[in-house]
Write a protein that holds these residues in place. Structure first.
Motif, PDB file in Angstrom:
ATOM      1  N   PHE A   1       2.495   6.452  -7.112  1.00  0.00           N
ATOM      2  CA  PHE A   1       1.371   7.060  -7.816  1.00  0.00           C
ATOM      3  C   PHE A   1       1.768   8.405  -8.406  1.00  0.00           C
ATOM      4  O   PHE A   1       2.479   9.188  -7.774  1.00  0.00           O
ATOM      5  CB  PHE A   1       0.191   7.242  -6.858  1.00  0.00           C
ATOM      6  N   SER A   2       1.330   8.694  -9.624  1.00  0.00           N
ATOM      7  CA  SER A   2       1.596   9.982 -10.271  1.00  0.00           C
ATOM      8  C   SER A   2       0.489  10.945  -9.878  1.00  0.00           C
ATOM      9  O   SER A   2      -0.651  10.808 -10.322  1.00  0.00           O
ATOM     10  CB  SER A   2       1.652   9.821 -11.796  1.00  0.00           C
ATOM     11  N   TYR A   3       0.830  11.910  -9.050  1.00  0.00           N
ATOM     12  CA  TYR A   3      -0.174  12.816  -8.498  1.00  0.00           C
ATOM     13  C   TYR A   3      -0.531  13.949  -9.445  1.00  0.00           C
ATOM     14  O   TYR A   3      -1.529  14.607  -9.281  1.00  0.00           O
ATOM     15  CB  TYR A   3       0.318  13.392  -7.168  1.00  0.00           C
ATOM     16  N   GLN A   4       0.313  14.185 -10.421  1.00  0.00           N
ATOM     17  CA  GLN A   4      -0.023  15.194 -11.415  1.00  0.00           C
ATOM     18  C   GLN A   4       0.608  14.815 -12.742  1.00  0.00           C
ATOM     19  O   GLN A   4       1.662  14.203 -12.790  1.00  0.00           O
ATOM     20  CB  GLN A   4       0.456  16.576 -10.988  1.00  0.00           C
ATOM     21  N   ARG A   5      -0.058  15.174 -13.801  1.00  0.00           N
ATOM     22  CA  ARG A   5       0.439  14.879 -15.134  1.00  0.00           C
ATOM     23  C   ARG A   5       1.601  15.791 -15.472  1.00  0.00           C
ATOM     24  O   ARG A   5       1.536  17.005 -15.294  1.00  0.00           O
ATOM     25  CB  ARG A   5      -0.687  15.085 -16.166  1.00  0.00           C
ATOM     26  N   ALA A   6       2.705  15.209 -15.888  1.00  0.00           N
ATOM     27  CA  ALA A   6       3.857  16.034 -16.243  1.00  0.00           C
ATOM     28  C   ALA A   6       3.517  16.932 -17.413  1.00  0.00           C
ATOM     29  O   ALA A   6       2.692  16.605 -18.262  1.00  0.00           O
ATOM     30  CB  ALA A   6       5.055  15.152 -16.591  1.00  0.00           C
ATOM     31  N   SER A   7       4.168  18.099 -17.461  1.00  0.00           N
ATOM     32  CA  SER A   7       3.880  19.054 -18.525  1.00  0.00           C
ATOM     33  C   SER A   7       4.402  18.567 -19.866  1.00  0.00           C
ATOM     34  O   SER A   7       4.004  19.073 -20.903  1.00  0.00           O
ATOM     35  CB  SER A   7       4.510  20.413 -18.175  1.00  0.00           C
ATOM     36  N   SER A   8       5.307  17.641 -19.863  1.00  0.00           N
ATOM     37  CA  SER A   8       5.838  17.106 -21.117  1.00  0.00           C
ATOM     38  C   SER A   8       5.959  15.602 -21.014  1.00  0.00           C
ATOM     39  O   SER A   8       6.081  15.053 -19.929  1.00  0.00           O
ATOM     40  CB  SER A   8       7.216  17.715 -21.407  1.00  0.00           C
TER      41      SER A   8
ATOM     42  N   ARG B   1       8.815   4.475  -9.514  1.00  0.00           N
ATOM     43  CA  ARG B   1       9.621   4.672  -8.307  1.00  0.00           C
ATOM     44  C   ARG B   1       9.383   3.527  -7.341  1.00  0.00           C
ATOM     45  O   ARG B   1       8.277   3.011  -7.225  1.00  0.00           O
ATOM     46  CB  ARG B   1       9.203   5.975  -7.612  1.00  0.00           C
ATOM     47  N   ASN B   2      10.420   3.117  -6.614  1.00  0.00           N
ATOM     48  CA  ASN B   2      10.175   2.196  -5.506  1.00  0.00           C
ATOM     49  C   ASN B   2      10.923   2.682  -4.268  1.00  0.00           C
ATOM     50  O   ASN B   2      11.839   3.486  -4.357  1.00  0.00           O
ATOM     51  CB  ASN B   2      10.509   0.739  -5.859  1.00  0.00           C
ATOM     52  N   LEU B   3      10.512   2.184  -3.117  1.00  0.00           N
ATOM     53  CA  LEU B   3      10.941   2.721  -1.832  1.00  0.00           C
ATOM     54  C   LEU B   3      12.428   2.528  -1.538  1.00  0.00           C
ATOM     55  O   LEU B   3      12.981   3.241  -0.704  1.00  0.00           O
ATOM     56  CB  LEU B   3      10.115   2.080  -0.707  1.00  0.00           C
ATOM     57  N   VAL B   4      13.082   1.570  -2.193  1.00  0.00           N
ATOM     58  CA  VAL B   4      14.468   1.250  -1.842  1.00  0.00           C
ATOM     59  C   VAL B   4      15.457   1.544  -2.956  1.00  0.00           C
ATOM     60  O   VAL B   4      16.618   1.150  -2.875  1.00  0.00           O
ATOM     61  CB  VAL B   4      14.595  -0.232  -1.405  1.00  0.00           C
ATOM     62  N   SER B   5      15.033   2.241  -4.005  1.00  0.00           N
ATOM     63  CA  SER B   5      15.933   2.567  -5.111  1.00  0.00           C
ATOM     64  C   SER B   5      15.975   4.075  -5.326  1.00  0.00           C
ATOM     65  O   SER B   5      15.090   4.804  -4.861  1.00  0.00           O
ATOM     66  CB  SER B   5      15.489   1.866  -6.399  1.00  0.00           C
ATOM     67  N   GLU B   6      16.984   4.524  -6.064  1.00  0.00           N
ATOM     68  CA  GLU B   6      17.110   5.954  -6.319  1.00  0.00           C
ATOM     69  C   GLU B   6      15.918   6.448  -7.123  1.00  0.00           C
ATOM     70  O   GLU B   6      15.452   5.792  -8.057  1.00  0.00           O
ATOM     71  CB  GLU B   6      18.408   6.243  -7.089  1.00  0.00           C
ATOM     72  N   ARG B   7      15.448   7.614  -6.784  1.00  0.00           N
ATOM     73  CA  ARG B   7      14.357   8.246  -7.527  1.00  0.00           C
ATOM     74  C   ARG B   7      14.972   9.085  -8.641  1.00  0.00           C
ATOM     75  O   ARG B   7      15.807   9.957  -8.380  1.00  0.00           O
ATOM     76  CB  ARG B   7      13.527   9.111  -6.578  1.00  0.00           C
ATOM     77  N   THR B   8      14.594   8.838  -9.871  1.00  0.00           N
ATOM     78  CA  THR B   8      15.182   9.533 -11.011  1.00  0.00           C
ATOM     79  C   THR B   8      14.105  10.291 -11.776  1.00  0.00           C
ATOM     80  O   THR B   8      12.914  10.190 -11.475  1.00  0.00           O
ATOM     81  CB  THR B   8      15.883   8.544 -11.953  1.00  0.00           C
ATOM     82  N   GLY B   9      14.544  11.047 -12.773  1.00  0.00           N
ATOM     83  CA  GLY B   9      13.608  11.755 -13.624  1.00  0.00           C
ATOM     84  C   GLY B   9      13.138  13.056 -12.998  1.00  0.00           C
ATOM     85  O   GLY B   9      13.798  13.672 -12.164  1.00  0.00           O
ATOM     86  N   ALA B  10      11.935  13.462 -13.387  1.00  0.00           N
ATOM     87  CA  ALA B  10      11.408  14.763 -12.973  1.00  0.00           C
ATOM     88  C   ALA B  10      11.186  14.856 -11.476  1.00  0.00           C
ATOM     89  O   ALA B  10      11.141  15.953 -10.917  1.00  0.00           O
ATOM     90  CB  ALA B  10      10.103  15.040 -13.724  1.00  0.00           C
ATOM     91  N   THR B  11      11.027  13.720 -10.788  1.00  0.00           N
ATOM     92  CA  THR B  11      10.754  13.746  -9.339  1.00  0.00           C
ATOM     93  C   THR B  11      12.001  13.466  -8.505  1.00  0.00           C
ATOM     94  O   THR B  11      11.892  13.249  -7.296  1.00  0.00           O
ATOM     95  CB  THR B  11       9.675  12.709  -8.987  1.00  0.00           C
ATOM     96  N   SER B  12      13.177  13.470  -9.124  1.00  0.00           N
ATOM     97  CA  SER B  12      14.399  13.099  -8.402  1.00  0.00           C
ATOM     98  C   SER B  12      14.670  14.013  -7.210  1.00  0.00           C
ATOM     99  O   SER B  12      15.185  13.571  -6.185  1.00  0.00           O
ATOM    100  CB  SER B  12      15.602  13.104  -9.352  1.00  0.00           C
TER     101      SER B  12
ATOM    102  N   LEU C   1       0.826  -1.208   0.000  1.00  0.00           N
ATOM    103  CA  LEU C   1       0.000   0.000   0.000  1.00  0.00           C
ATOM    104  C   LEU C   1       0.860   1.258   0.000  1.00  0.00           C
ATOM    105  O   LEU C   1       0.560   2.230  -0.707  1.00  0.00           O
ATOM    106  CB  LEU C   1      -0.931  -0.012   1.215  1.00  0.00           C
ATOM    107  N   LEU C   2       1.932   1.237   0.777  1.00  0.00           N
ATOM    108  CA  LEU C   2       2.822   2.396   0.819  1.00  0.00           C
ATOM    109  C   LEU C   2       3.535   2.610  -0.512  1.00  0.00           C
ATOM    110  O   LEU C   2       3.763   3.747  -0.938  1.00  0.00           O
ATOM    111  CB  LEU C   2       3.838   2.223   1.949  1.00  0.00           C
ATOM    112  N   GLN C   3       3.899   1.505  -1.191  1.00  0.00           N
ATOM    113  CA  GLN C   3       4.527   1.624  -2.496  1.00  0.00           C
ATOM    114  C   GLN C   3       3.546   2.189  -3.523  1.00  0.00           C
ATOM    115  O   GLN C   3       3.921   3.000  -4.372  1.00  0.00           O
ATOM    116  CB  GLN C   3       5.048   0.265  -2.962  1.00  0.00           C
ATOM    117  N   LEU C   4       2.285   1.772  -3.451  1.00  0.00           N
ATOM    118  CA  LEU C   4       1.267   2.343  -4.342  1.00  0.00           C
ATOM    119  C   LEU C   4       1.165   3.851  -4.131  1.00  0.00           C
ATOM    120  O   LEU C   4       1.042   4.625  -5.081  1.00  0.00           O
ATOM    121  CB  LEU C   4      -0.086   1.680  -4.089  1.00  0.00           C
TER     122      LEU C   4
END
Length: 429
Positions: free
Chosen positions: A105-112, A295-306, A98-101
């Motif tokens: 989750f994408s809370y907003q649509r990226a502008s591109s 994204r997952n809880l134990v790996s680096e977060r990359t991209g627009a949300t890094s 549940l926490l991973q979901l």
């Protein structure tokens, strides 16, 4: 009477359980990360971790019941074993799902939309490295599997560059077919290798489309070497927080291999070595999956949300909750409310520390990320079991086993029935 206690054996066994859970978790990540959705992957990761920690803590208390007392060992060990799987694997695993979901989750649509720029080597040496033209077949295969919200550009390079396909959104099958046709009808290999020109052309494409941002990825494939001013070539990509993944053929000389590795490392990308051209399709598919991976809880977060503070908070709070539930699971296993309080608070603190460690120290370097996860797993196991020193526990009054609850219920019912019979007799008389 409540008192502060310390079980060195439980601390040691909990650490061993945490390390075992880490090892199994790493196998799960490496073998199933592309096969399972992230929520299920994290559920398995933390569920089995909690199970191994619980097993080792239970074993420690059976050997030396310092925290829960000899009465527990004599009467309630069987009930504790029955509670082990539901309290750890199931409860903690479901919570992690549940926490991973929530985290993924994408809370907003990226502008591109997401963008991939493919830089494909067509120098004369590719006649030897890739005689059957597997490179462009691999590129065609990955275009077929791309989602419709993706944008792709294809640039070929030898001693000059050619924009085979300007950046275009793969909005439908017709667009994909057009891109694939261009890939399959490209000119044959010729000329030398100019990697810096290719990187500059990719930069110009992204700047022209205003897509020089973390949602864009460059994939560079080459079997050769050329002089590259790395500082000058990499700086715009680093400022845009963009990854460049590089793919090198095994025939590349040492200088070529070093160059491709440096390009990947400078931008936080990954270098892939290819022994045979037939492997290119799988490598390109793997790179695409990486660029789209949740994204997952134990790996680096990359991209627009890094650098997102919002997702950083969710990760840390999520780990805090997982740690607290792990402590609660031990309290349920031992069926002792004092231990449950101690382990739950300790687990929450341990989870908070582990979450902060993961959030601040994870990188794109595999061996370093593995080390950070090991430290986080060890930290959660040890800090949780240390908290019996700070929060008093009791071996009497705090423990009400499931068997004793059943027994108390039966005796209470019997007393009520007996009292009712006596009352009935008095009324009859």
């Amino acid at each position: 009477m409540s008192q502060r206690k310390l079980s060195l054996l439980m601390i040691l066994c909990s650490l061993v359980g945490g390390v075992i859970g880490f090892v199994v978790g790493e196998v799960i990540l490496s073998q199933l990360s592309t096969e399972l959705p992230q929520w299920l992957l994290m559920g398995l990761y933390f569920g089995q971790y909690a199970l191994f920690v619980g097993v080792m803590c239970l074993v420690a208390e059976m050997i030396s019941p310092r925290l829960n007392g000899h009465g527990w060992k004599q009467r309630y060990v069987g009930a504790s074993w029955k509670m082990l799987v539901p309290s750890t694997l199931v409860m903690v695993g479901v919570a992690a799902m549940l926490l991973q979901l929530l985290y993924g989750f994408s809370y907003q649509r990226a502008s591109s939309t997401d963008n991939i720029v493919m830089l494909l080597d067509t120098s004369d040496s590719m006649k030897v490295s890739d005689p059957n033209n597997q490179l462009f077949q691999a590129a065609s295969d990955v275009v077929r599997k791309m989602d419709n919200d993706m944008q792709i550009a294809v640039i070929t390079f030898n001693d000059r560059t050619e924009v085979l396909q300007p950046l275009v959104q793969l909005s439908d099958q017709n667009v994909k077919d057009t891109v694939i046709a261009k890939l399959q009808n490209h000119p044959g290999p010729s000329g030398g290798t100019q990697i810096e020109k290719a990187l500059q052309t990719a930069l110009e494409q992204l700047q022209a489309a205003q897509q020089l941002n973390p949602s864009s990825t460059v994939v560079l494939m080459s079997d050769g070497y050329s002089n590259v001013d790395l500082q000058k070539a990499m700086e715009p990509y680093k400022q845009a927080n963009m990854h460049i993944h590089t793919v090198g053929m095994s025939q590349v000389d040492a200088d070529g291999t070093y160059l491709l590795k440096r390009i990947a490392e400078e931008t936080g990308g990954t270098y892939f070595n290819v022994d045979h051209a037939e492997e290119l399709s799988g490598i390109f598919g793997q790179i695409y999956d990486m660029s789209r991976q949740d994204r997952n809880l134990v790996s680096e977060r990359t991209g627009a949300t890094s650098d997102s503070t919002f997702f950083a908070i969710i990760r840390v709070v999520g780990m805090l909750i997982i740690g607290g539930l792990l402590g609660l699971a031990l309290g349920l296993i031992f069926d002792n409310r004092h231990l449950a309080k101690s382990f739950t608070i300790g687990g929450a603190v341990a989870g908070l520390l582990a979450g902060l460690l993961l959030e601040s120290a994870l990188t794109s370097t595999d061996w370093l990320d593995t080390t950070i996860r090991l430290l986080a797993c060890a930290l959660m196991a040890v800090v949780m079991t240390l908290f019996t020193v700070f929060i008093p526990a009791s071996t009497s009054g705090g423990q009400i086993s499931f068997k004793s609850r059943i027994g108390l219920g039966k005796r209470s019912s019997e007393r009520m029935l007996e009292s009712g019979n006596r009352t009935s007799k008095r009324f009859d008389s």
